[in-house]
Design a protein around this motif. Structure first.
Motif, PDB file in Angstrom:
ATOM      1  N   GLU A   1       2.708  69.984 -74.318  1.00  0.00           N
ATOM      2  CA  GLU A   1       2.714  69.060 -73.184  1.00  0.00           C
ATOM      3  C   GLU A   1       4.081  69.013 -72.520  1.00  0.00           C
ATOM      4  N   LEU A   2       5.132  68.931 -73.325  1.00  0.00           N
ATOM      5  CA  LEU A   2       6.484  68.890 -72.776  1.00  0.00           C
ATOM      6  C   LEU A   2       6.848  70.224 -72.138  1.00  0.00           C
ATOM      7  N   ALA A   3       6.537  71.332 -72.820  1.00  0.00           N
ATOM      8  CA  ALA A   3       6.872  72.653 -72.295  1.00  0.00           C
ATOM      9  C   ALA A   3       6.197  72.904 -70.954  1.00  0.00           C
ATOM     10  N   GLU A   4       4.946  72.467 -70.823  1.00  0.00           N
ATOM     11  CA  GLU A   4       4.251  72.667 -69.551  1.00  0.00           C
ATOM     12  C   GLU A   4       4.851  71.800 -68.454  1.00  0.00           C
ATOM     13  N   SER A   5       5.272  70.590 -68.813  1.00  0.00           N
ATOM     14  CA  SER A   5       5.768  69.664 -67.795  1.00  0.00           C
ATOM     15  C   SER A   5       7.113  70.085 -67.223  1.00  0.00           C
ATOM     16  N   VAL A   6       7.922  70.832 -67.991  1.00  0.00           N
ATOM     17  CA  VAL A   6       9.227  71.276 -67.489  1.00  0.00           C
ATOM     18  C   VAL A   6       9.245  72.764 -67.149  1.00  0.00           C
ATOM     19  N   SER A   7       8.081  73.409 -67.199  1.00  0.00           N
ATOM     20  CA  SER A   7       8.022  74.830 -66.857  1.00  0.00           C
ATOM     21  C   SER A   7       8.429  75.036 -65.404  1.00  0.00           C
ATOM     22  N   MET A   8       8.998  76.196 -65.117  1.00  0.00           N
ATOM     23  CA  MET A   8       9.379  76.514 -63.741  1.00  0.00           C
ATOM     24  C   MET A   8       8.175  76.432 -62.813  1.00  0.00           C
ATOM     25  N   ALA A   9       7.029  76.912 -63.294  1.00  0.00           N
ATOM     26  CA  ALA A   9       5.831  76.927 -62.454  1.00  0.00           C
ATOM     27  C   ALA A   9       5.442  75.521 -62.022  1.00  0.00           C
TER      28      ALA A   9
ATOM     29  N   ASN B   1       9.851  77.474 -72.347  1.00  0.00           N
ATOM     30  CA  ASN B   1       8.973  78.644 -72.278  1.00  0.00           C
ATOM     31  C   ASN B   1       9.782  79.930 -72.395  1.00  0.00           C
ATOM     32  N   PRO B   2       9.188  80.982 -72.977  1.00  0.00           N
ATOM     33  CA  PRO B   2       9.903  82.265 -73.061  1.00  0.00           C
ATOM     34  C   PRO B   2      10.315  82.747 -71.676  1.00  0.00           C
ATOM     35  N   ALA B   3      11.498  83.348 -71.606  1.00  0.00           N
ATOM     36  CA  ALA B   3      12.037  83.848 -70.343  1.00  0.00           C
ATOM     37  C   ALA B   3      12.960  85.012 -70.662  1.00  0.00           C
ATOM     38  N   LEU B   4      13.490  85.653 -69.618  1.00  0.00           N
ATOM     39  CA  LEU B   4      14.431  86.750 -69.794  1.00  0.00           C
ATOM     40  C   LEU B   4      15.807  86.333 -69.296  1.00  0.00           C
ATOM     41  N   ALA B   5      16.802  86.588 -70.114  1.00  0.00           N
ATOM     42  CA  ALA B   5      18.185  86.457 -69.666  1.00  0.00           C
ATOM     43  C   ALA B   5      18.601  87.822 -69.150  1.00  0.00           C
ATOM     44  N   MET B   6      19.162  87.859 -67.959  1.00  0.00           N
ATOM     45  CA  MET B   6      19.539  89.118 -67.323  1.00  0.00           C
ATOM     46  C   MET B   6      21.058  89.255 -67.373  1.00  0.00           C
ATOM     47  N   TYR B   7      21.514  90.438 -67.802  1.00  0.00           N
ATOM     48  CA  TYR B   7      22.952  90.681 -67.931  1.00  0.00           C
ATOM     49  C   TYR B   7      23.350  91.886 -67.083  1.00  0.00           C
ATOM     50  N   LEU B   8      24.513  91.792 -66.468  1.00  0.00           N
ATOM     51  CA  LEU B   8      25.075  92.881 -65.683  1.00  0.00           C
ATOM     52  C   LEU B   8      26.482  93.146 -66.197  1.00  0.00           C
TER      53      LEU B   8
ATOM     54  N   ARG C   1      23.701  75.558 -67.695  1.00  0.00           N
ATOM     55  CA  ARG C   1      22.987  74.941 -68.822  1.00  0.00           C
ATOM     56  C   ARG C   1      22.160  75.961 -69.610  1.00  0.00           C
ATOM     57  N   VAL C   2      22.508  77.246 -69.504  1.00  0.00           N
ATOM     58  CA  VAL C   2      21.772  78.264 -70.257  1.00  0.00           C
ATOM     59  C   VAL C   2      22.592  78.813 -71.417  1.00  0.00           C
ATOM     60  N   GLY C   3      23.774  78.240 -71.627  1.00  0.00           N
ATOM     61  CA  GLY C   3      24.616  78.683 -72.735  1.00  0.00           C
ATOM     62  C   GLY C   3      24.475  77.823 -73.970  1.00  0.00           C
ATOM     63  N   SER C   4      24.018  76.596 -73.798  1.00  0.00           N
ATOM     64  CA  SER C   4      23.807  75.693 -74.935  1.00  0.00           C
ATOM     65  C   SER C   4      22.545  74.882 -74.690  1.00  0.00           C
ATOM     66  N   GLU C   5      21.891  74.497 -75.776  1.00  0.00           N
ATOM     67  CA  GLU C   5      20.591  73.837 -75.676  1.00  0.00           C
ATOM     68  C   GLU C   5      20.692  72.439 -75.070  1.00  0.00           C
ATOM     69  N   THR C   6      19.695  72.099 -74.266  1.00  0.00           N
ATOM     70  CA  THR C   6      19.561  70.762 -73.700  1.00  0.00           C
ATOM     71  C   THR C   6      18.393  70.061 -74.401  1.00  0.00           C
ATOM     72  N   ALA C   7      18.633  68.856 -74.872  1.00  0.00           N
ATOM     73  CA  ALA C   7      17.601  68.089 -75.572  1.00  0.00           C
ATOM     74  C   ALA C   7      16.698  67.385 -74.552  1.00  0.00           C
ATOM     75  N   LEU C   8      15.397  67.622 -74.650  1.00  0.00           N
ATOM     76  CA  LEU C   8      14.414  66.970 -73.783  1.00  0.00           C
ATOM     77  C   LEU C   8      13.379  66.268 -74.658  1.00  0.00           C
ATOM     78  N   THR C   9      12.803  65.202 -74.143  1.00  0.00           N
ATOM     79  CA  THR C   9      11.770  64.493 -74.894  1.00  0.00           C
ATOM     80  C   THR C   9      10.899  63.681 -73.964  1.00  0.00           C
ATOM     81  N   LEU C  10       9.671  63.441 -74.368  1.00  0.00           N
ATOM     82  CA  LEU C  10       8.754  62.595 -73.603  1.00  0.00           C
ATOM     83  C   LEU C  10       8.722  61.175 -74.161  1.00  0.00           C
TER      84      LEU C  10
END
Length: 299
Positions: free
Chosen positions: A103-111, A251-258, A289-298
């Motif tokens: 439920e939480l993962a869906e609510s904060v998904s990019m989509a 949700n699973p995602a890709l980190a892109m590096y150059l 905010r992609v270098g360290s985890e952010t705590a989320l909760t409902l």
């Protein structure tokens, strides 16, 4: 705002509910930086409250946070109008427990966050508080300065709007990872057919560079154009582009590096095991905010 022993009741309540308040603000705004500002504004107002008059600290804090987020959301809407290219939510590296909470993962998904962008500020606040956090209509009415009857109507309208645009079914993390691994392999090998196999014919790519990094100024539509756009970008830096699986917004995602440096984050929307949406955030101001985890909760 410390949680040291002996902290006063106002501080203790704020700290206890901080992750919840951040999640409320983030889901309303799509920006971690703005959500943090809202929490600071909430704290400043909270310490001025006579707690002997407050029956439920959590509800009162959510009310303050919602009002401050609504004010900021209206200002943010004006900033988005002047934004260069597509605007995408600020991605958050999230802890494994977020991914395990469907439920939480869906609510904060990019989509879903992008669907929420199509609501008015009040509709978004009502939808988030009702559908995501399961607040009662009376509580929501106090937070958005509407009557409970009006809130019911707004909630119904917002739910119908979101349901018409959100993914039809919840996709498992393992299914998303499998699609990303296929995408990752095709990108690494320059296999255009491999990309076409994992992309839905109607796939849409949104690329957010914020005018700082190169990105498509308009959505890229269709699997053939998307595949060529992605491989064309990688082809400009042969051997320098690398990817890694990560978890963004639950949700699973890709980190892109150059050249070994973080270049962006790519989240996806999946339906029927194929990618229907690609959301590529390159704007460096949104990658803090992609270098360290952010705590989320409902809760």
């Amino acid at each position: 705002m410390t949680d040291a022993p002996g902290a006063d009741p106002a501080t203790e309540s704020f700290v206890a509910h901080r992750n919840l308040l951040f999640t409320v603000a983030y889901e309303m705004l799509g920006s971690a930086a703005d959500a943090e500002d809202v929490l600071q504004e909430t704290w400043m107002r909270w310490v001025q409250v006579d707690l002997t008059e407050v029956r439920e600290h959590r509800a009162y804090l959510v009310r303050i946070t919602t009002r401050q987020a609504l004010n900021r959301l209206r200002a943010l809407s004006r900033r988005k109008e002047a934004y260069v290219g597509p605007w995408l939510p600020e991605p958050l590296l999230t802890a494994p427990d977020v991914a395990q909470d469907a439920e939480l993962a869906e609510s904060v998904s990019m989509a879903l966050m992008l669907v929420l962008e199509t609501l008015s500020p009040t509709e978004r606040a009502v939808f988030v508080l009702r559908e995501v956090f399961d607040l009662g209509y009376d509580e929501i009415a106090a937070a958005v300065d509407k009557t409970p009857a009006a809130v019911r109507q707004i909630a119904h309208r917002a739910r119908r709007h979101v349901d018409a645009r959100r993914p039809r079914a919840v996709v498992s993390a393992s299914e998303t990872r499998a699609a990303l691994e296929s995408f990752q392999h095709a990108l690494a090998t320059g296999d255009i057919q491999g990309l076409l196999d994992v992309l839905a014919p109607e796939v849409v790519l949104l690329s957010d560079g914020g005018g700082i990094k190169q990105a498509a100024r308009r959505p890229v539509l269709g699997s053939d154009k998307v595949a060529r756009y992605i491989l064309g970008g990688a082809g400009k830096h042969p051997g320098a582009v690398a990817t890694g699986l990560t978890v963004v917004n639950g949700n699973p995602a890709l980190a892109m590096y150059l050249d070994g440096e973080m270049d962006g984050v790519m989240a996806v929307r999946l339906e029927d095991s194929r990618i229907t949406g690609l959301y590529y955030v390159r704007n460096p101001e949104k990658l803090t905010r992609v270098g360290s985890e952010t705590a989320l909760t409902l809760r």
